[in-house]
Write a protein that holds these residues in place. Structure first.
Motif, short mmCIF file in Angstrom:
data_model
loop_
_atom_site.label_atom_id
_atom_site.label_comp_id
_atom_site.label_asym_id
_atom_site.label_seq_id
_atom_site.Cartn_x
_atom_site.Cartn_y
_atom_site.Cartn_z
N ASN A 167 13.41 1.34 -15.17
CA ASN A 167 13.58 1.52 -16.60
C ASN A 167 14.19 0.28 -17.24
OD1 ASN A 167 13.42 3.35 -18.96
ND2 ASN A 167 15.63 3.09 -18.94
N LEU A 200 6.51 7.04 -15.24
CA LEU A 200 5.86 7.59 -16.43
C LEU A 200 6.84 7.64 -17.60
CD1 LEU A 200 3.31 8.89 -17.63
CD2 LEU A 200 4.20 11.10 -16.84
N TYR A 201 8.07 8.05 -17.33
CA TYR A 201 9.10 8.09 -18.36
C TYR A 201 9.31 6.70 -18.96
CZ TYR A 201 13.62 8.39 -20.64
OH TYR A 201 14.64 8.31 -21.56
N PHE A 256 11.93 16.22 -21.13
CA PHE A 256 11.62 15.65 -19.82
C PHE A 256 12.90 15.44 -19.01
CE2 PHE A 256 10.55 12.15 -16.95
CZ PHE A 256 9.35 12.61 -16.42
N LEU A 304 10.10 14.71 -26.74
CA LEU A 304 9.53 14.88 -25.40
C LEU A 304 10.44 14.27 -24.35
CD1 LEU A 304 7.26 15.82 -23.56
CD2 LEU A 304 6.07 13.67 -24.05
N LYS A 305 11.04 13.13 -24.66
CA LYS A 305 11.91 12.48 -23.68
C LYS A 305 13.12 13.36 -23.37
CE LYS A 305 15.28 9.27 -25.49
NZ LYS A 305 15.61 7.90 -25.78
N SER A 325 7.36 10.27 -11.96
CA SER A 325 7.85 10.63 -13.29
C SER A 325 8.83 9.60 -13.84
CB SER A 325 8.49 12.02 -13.26
OG SER A 325 9.64 12.04 -12.48
N ALA A 381 5.96 5.52 -20.88
CA ALA A 381 5.33 6.25 -21.97
C ALA A 381 6.22 7.33 -22.60
CB ALA A 381 4.04 6.89 -21.48
N ILE A 382 6.80 8.19 -21.80
CA ILE A 382 7.45 9.38 -22.33
C ILE A 382 8.65 9.07 -23.22
CG2 ILE A 382 8.77 11.43 -21.66
CD1 ILE A 382 6.80 11.77 -19.36
N LYS A 383 9.44 8.07 -22.88
CA LYS A 383 10.65 7.80 -23.66
C LYS A 383 10.34 7.35 -25.08
CE LYS A 383 11.43 3.13 -22.08
NZ LYS A 383 12.27 2.33 -21.24
N HIS A 384 9.10 7.01 -25.35
CA HIS A 384 8.71 6.58 -26.69
C HIS A 384 8.29 7.75 -27.57
CE1 HIS A 384 9.07 2.51 -25.25
NE2 HIS A 384 8.22 2.78 -24.27
N ALA A 385 8.25 8.96 -27.01
CA ALA A 385 7.86 10.16 -27.75
C ALA A 385 9.11 10.95 -28.10
CB ALA A 385 6.90 11.00 -26.94
#
Length: 163
Positions: free
Chosen positions: A66, A129-130, A144, A140-141, A126, A133-137
């Motif tokens: 990260n 993926l986090y 997650f 959702l972050k 994950s 992509a995911i941390k920008h939503a």
């Protein structure tokens, strides 16, 4: 070499940089909680140790990955982070991520538990993926991270628990 020759870094600073990079202050309590749950459910000590080590390696690698992905933001918002401050150079951190992820998989395999291996593979996947992509939503972050914080304490006892 971890720091370049122009930067004198003490052993204390290197230790603190690794603790910060791998977020051991977050990862260790989760893994210790998992060990407690595993021990209470009667998980064999060797299985418990291997699963816990796989988890700590997977988590530490995920936190470091990260930081690799967040360098641009960290330069602005968190310039004292070990990677962007130059205490730990990027090539070194990249090697550490690979080593930690590889170690996590090896320790998971040592448990001879398909559930533990799948759990660690999902943890590594994950984490990537986090970071990508995911941390920008927004929202959702948080979901997650919450789901993983709920699952991680059961990581060492997967063969002793049911859904």
């Amino acid at each position: 070499m971890i720091a370049d020759s122009a930067t004198a870094v003490s052993v204390r600073d290197l230790v603190l940089a690794h603790v910060a990079l791998f977020r051991l202050y977050s990862a260790l309590p989760l893994v210790l909680l998992s060990c407690g749950i595993g021990a209470a459910l009667g998980v064999a000590p060797l299985h418990l140790a291997a699963a816990a080590t796989a988890m700590i390696c997977g988590l530490a690698g995920g936190y470091a990955y990260n930081d690799l992905r967040d360098q641009q933001l960290d330069r602005l918002n968190r310039p004292r982070r070990p990677l962007v401050s130059g205490v730990l150079p990027e090539p070194y951190v990249r090697r550490m991520v690979l080593m930690l992820y590889g170690s996590a998989l090896l320790f998971a395999a040592a448990t001879a538990s398909l559930r533990t291996i799948a759990f660690v593979v999902l943890l590594i996947g994950s984490a990537c993926l986090y970071s990508d992509a995911i941390k920008h939503a927004p929202g959702l972050k948080n979901v997650f991270v919450g789901v993983w914080c709920g699952l991680l304490p059961w990581g060492t006892a997967l063969d002793r628990t049911t859904a």
